[in-house]
Design a protein around this motif. Structure first.
Motif, mmCIF file in Angstrom:
data_model
loop_
_atom_site.group_PDB
_atom_site.id
_atom_site.type_symbol
_atom_site.label_atom_id
_atom_site.label_comp_id
_atom_site.label_asym_id
_atom_site.label_seq_id
_atom_site.Cartn_x
_atom_site.Cartn_y
_atom_site.Cartn_z
ATOM 1 N N ASP A 3 0.813 -1.203 0.000
ATOM 2 C CA ASP A 3 0.000 0.000 0.000
ATOM 3 C C ASP A 3 0.852 1.260 0.000
ATOM 4 O O ASP A 3 0.448 2.279 -0.536
ATOM 5 C CB ASP A 3 -0.942 0.005 1.200
ATOM 6 C CG ASP A 3 -2.005 -1.076 1.081
ATOM 7 O OD1 ASP A 3 -2.342 -1.435 -0.057
ATOM 8 O OD2 ASP A 3 -2.500 -1.536 2.117
ATOM 9 N N ASP A 4 2.055 1.187 0.583
ATOM 10 C CA ASP A 4 2.921 2.356 0.618
ATOM 11 C C ASP A 4 3.315 2.801 -0.778
ATOM 12 O O ASP A 4 3.459 3.976 -1.053
ATOM 13 C CB ASP A 4 4.173 2.066 1.442
ATOM 14 C CG ASP A 4 3.848 1.870 2.910
ATOM 15 O OD1 ASP A 4 2.816 2.403 3.360
ATOM 16 O OD2 ASP A 4 4.613 1.180 3.597
ATOM 17 N N GLY A 10 1.014 8.413 -5.723
ATOM 18 C CA GLY A 10 -0.194 9.196 -5.911
ATOM 19 C C GLY A 10 -1.305 8.421 -6.604
ATOM 20 O O GLY A 10 -2.316 8.982 -6.964
ATOM 21 N N THR A 11 -1.120 7.124 -6.810
ATOM 22 C CA THR A 11 -2.130 6.303 -7.463
ATOM 23 C C THR A 11 -3.210 5.946 -6.468
ATOM 24 O O THR A 11 -2.926 5.525 -5.359
ATOM 25 C CB THR A 11 -1.508 4.993 -8.007
ATOM 26 O OG1 THR A 11 -0.434 5.335 -8.867
ATOM 27 C CG2 THR A 11 -2.527 4.174 -8.748
ATOM 28 N N VAL A 12 -4.458 6.129 -6.874
ATOM 29 C CA VAL A 12 -5.585 5.794 -6.012
ATOM 30 C C VAL A 12 -6.155 4.463 -6.477
ATOM 31 O O VAL A 12 -6.435 4.280 -7.655
ATOM 32 C CB VAL A 12 -6.672 6.883 -6.072
ATOM 33 C CG1 VAL A 12 -7.870 6.495 -5.230
ATOM 34 C CG2 VAL A 12 -6.112 8.211 -5.625
ATOM 35 N N TYR A 26 -14.987 5.516 -5.186
ATOM 36 C CA TYR A 26 -14.456 5.673 -3.843
ATOM 37 C C TYR A 26 -13.151 4.893 -3.686
ATOM 38 O O TYR A 26 -13.046 3.766 -4.152
ATOM 39 C CB TYR A 26 -15.463 5.167 -2.803
ATOM 40 C CG TYR A 26 -16.811 5.827 -2.944
ATOM 41 C CD1 TYR A 26 -17.021 7.120 -2.471
ATOM 42 C CD2 TYR A 26 -17.868 5.179 -3.577
ATOM 43 C CE1 TYR A 26 -18.254 7.746 -2.602
ATOM 44 C CE2 TYR A 26 -19.105 5.800 -3.718
ATOM 45 C CZ TYR A 26 -19.286 7.072 -3.229
ATOM 46 O OH TYR A 26 -20.500 7.694 -3.371
ATOM 47 N N PRO A 27 -12.158 5.469 -2.993
ATOM 48 C CA PRO A 27 -10.922 4.725 -2.738
ATOM 49 C C PRO A 27 -11.175 3.545 -1.809
ATOM 50 O O PRO A 27 -12.165 3.518 -1.078
ATOM 51 C CB PRO A 27 -10.007 5.758 -2.087
ATOM 52 C CG PRO A 27 -10.832 6.943 -1.782
ATOM 53 C CD PRO A 27 -12.134 6.816 -2.485
ATOM 54 N N GLU A 28 -10.280 2.558 -1.863
ATOM 55 C CA GLU A 28 -10.443 1.364 -1.015
ATOM 56 C C GLU A 28 -10.423 1.696 0.466
ATOM 57 O O GLU A 28 -10.908 0.925 1.267
ATOM 58 C CB GLU A 28 -9.352 0.341 -1.337
ATOM 59 C CG GLU A 28 -9.616 -0.403 -2.616
ATOM 60 C CD GLU A 28 -8.671 -1.558 -2.825
ATOM 61 O OE1 GLU A 28 -7.583 -1.587 -2.202
ATOM 62 O OE2 GLU A 28 -9.014 -2.448 -3.613
ATOM 63 N N SER A 29 -9.870 2.852 0.830
ATOM 64 C CA SER A 29 -9.787 3.224 2.244
ATOM 65 C C SER A 29 -11.138 3.654 2.822
ATOM 66 O O SER A 29 -11.287 3.752 4.033
ATOM 67 C CB SER A 29 -8.774 4.356 2.421
ATOM 68 O OG SER A 29 -9.175 5.490 1.670
#
Length: 51
Positions: A3-4, A10-12, A26-29
């Motif tokens: 994930d880092d 900067g990739t979502v 929506y982002p995975e977060s």
């Protein structure tokens, strides 16, 4: 490579829709149920007041 790497470049990474599996907006977060724009629209139509 985890994930880092996605954060540093900067990739979502977008979450998949829980109904059809297509990428959502929506982002995975994001916590909770994620829907793609099409399924989100259909869900809004189903839950709208039918009068």
């Amino acid at each position: 490579m985890g994930d880092d790497d996605a954060i540093s470049t900067g990739t979502v990474v977008y979450a998949d829709c829980v109904h059809c599996g297509e990428p959502s907006e929506y982002p995975e977060s994001v916590k909770g149920i994620t829907l793609c724009p099409v399924c989100e629209w259909h869900e809004a139509q189903r839950t709208a007041c039918s009068g």
